[in-house]
Design a protein around this motif. Structure first.
Motif, PDB file in Angstrom:
ATOM      1  N   VAL A 142     -20.789 -22.730 -26.870  1.00 15.87           N
ATOM      2  CA  VAL A 142     -21.274 -21.880 -27.954  1.00 15.87           C
ATOM      3  C   VAL A 142     -20.538 -20.548 -27.811  1.00 15.87           C
ATOM      4  N   ARG A 143     -19.908 -20.112 -28.886  1.00 17.77           N
ATOM      5  CA  ARG A 143     -19.199 -18.828 -28.839  1.00 17.77           C
ATOM      6  C   ARG A 143     -20.180 -17.717 -28.467  1.00 17.77           C
ATOM      7  N   PRO A 144     -19.733 -16.752 -27.654  1.00 13.32           N
ATOM      8  CA  PRO A 144     -20.633 -15.684 -27.182  1.00 13.32           C
ATOM      9  C   PRO A 144     -21.409 -14.969 -28.285  1.00 13.32           C
ATOM     10  N   ALA A 145     -20.798 -14.731 -29.414  1.00  8.44           N
ATOM     11  CA  ALA A 145     -21.477 -14.010 -30.502  1.00  8.44           C
ATOM     12  C   ALA A 145     -22.669 -14.779 -31.060  1.00  8.44           C
ATOM     13  N   PHE A 146     -22.751 -16.090 -30.782  1.00  6.45           N
ATOM     14  CA  PHE A 146     -23.814 -16.923 -31.351  1.00  6.45           C
ATOM     15  C   PHE A 146     -24.815 -17.390 -30.301  1.00  6.45           C
ATOM     16  N   ARG A 147     -24.644 -16.948 -29.071  1.00  3.54           N
ATOM     17  CA  ARG A 147     -25.579 -17.331 -28.008  1.00  3.54           C
ATOM     18  C   ARG A 147     -26.908 -16.618 -28.224  1.00  3.54           C
ATOM     19  N   GLY A 148     -27.980 -17.278 -27.832  1.00  3.59           N
ATOM     20  CA  GLY A 148     -29.308 -16.707 -28.001  1.00  3.59           C
ATOM     21  C   GLY A 148     -29.920 -16.977 -29.360  1.00  3.59           C
ATOM     22  N   THR A 149     -29.257 -17.790 -30.186  1.00  4.42           N
ATOM     23  CA  THR A 149     -29.767 -18.085 -31.530  1.00  4.42           C
ATOM     24  C   THR A 149     -30.414 -19.466 -31.622  1.00  4.42           C
ATOM     25  N   GLY A 150     -30.474 -20.186 -30.492  1.00  3.50           N
ATOM     26  CA  GLY A 150     -31.069 -21.520 -30.492  1.00  3.50           C
ATOM     27  C   GLY A 150     -30.069 -22.639 -30.725  1.00  3.50           C
TER      28      GLY A 150
END
Length: 175
Positions: A103-111
């Motif tokens: 998962v690209r870092p900018a999209f981590r933490g979004t589920g």
């Protein structure tokens, strides 16, 4: 294989994601694979990987096997933007290997990571797998935590290689 997972219900974790099979050579899939390899190689070498090193790592990496009937490659999009990828490779009639989960870092933490794992498990089931296995490195602690959160447990080594330090497995079942 037509498995598509969408999560677009309100503000719940994972909303805005769509994960579906995609050929590994599309521009979005290739860019995600490059980003994946750049991140894991840079972490391993403890310095930024060069473009030449990324090219060398991707050359002949066997990604062409991540297509039916031997496997699957999935791309996740968040808000329509390519954000994640992963693959499954059938090792034998009942076992699939999880590979290239990113998962690209900018999209981590979004589920998205959990949704990606669920989609990859569904793809493995569609290919006939009853068990998923994977190998990773000890320094990839975030990945190891993700796998543990989703029911993967450490297993004895089922393969060997220079970047393999810990192995996980999970029995698959239809939801």
């Amino acid at each position: 294989m037509a498995t598509t997972i969408r999560a677009d219900r309100g503000a719940e974790r994972g909303a805005g994601w769509e994960i579906r099979p995609e050929h590994h050579a599309t521009p979005d899939a290739e860019a995600l694979r490059r980003d994946y390899y750049d991140e894991v190689a840079s972490r391993y070498w403890r310095r930024p990987a060069t473009a030449a090193e990324v090219d060398e790592g991707l050359a002949g990496d066997g990604v062409e096997a991540l297509a039916p009937p031997t496997g699957a490659f999935l791309v996740g999009r968040y808000g329509g933007k390519p954000a994640a990828c992963g693959g499954v490779l059938m090792l034998d009639a009942g076992r699939a290997e999880l590979t290239r989960v990113f998962v690209r870092p900018a999209f981590r933490g979004t589920g998205g990571a959990g949704l990606l794992l669920a989609a990859l498990e569904a793809a493995a089931l569609d290919l006939g797998a009853r068990r998923m296995v994977l190998n990773t490195r000890l320094d990839l602690v975030e990945a190891r935590a993700l796998y543990a959160r989703h029911g993967y447990a450490e297993i004895p080594a089922y393969c060997e290689g220079p970047y393999m330090e810990v192995w996980y497995g999970k029995e698959l079942e239809r939801p």
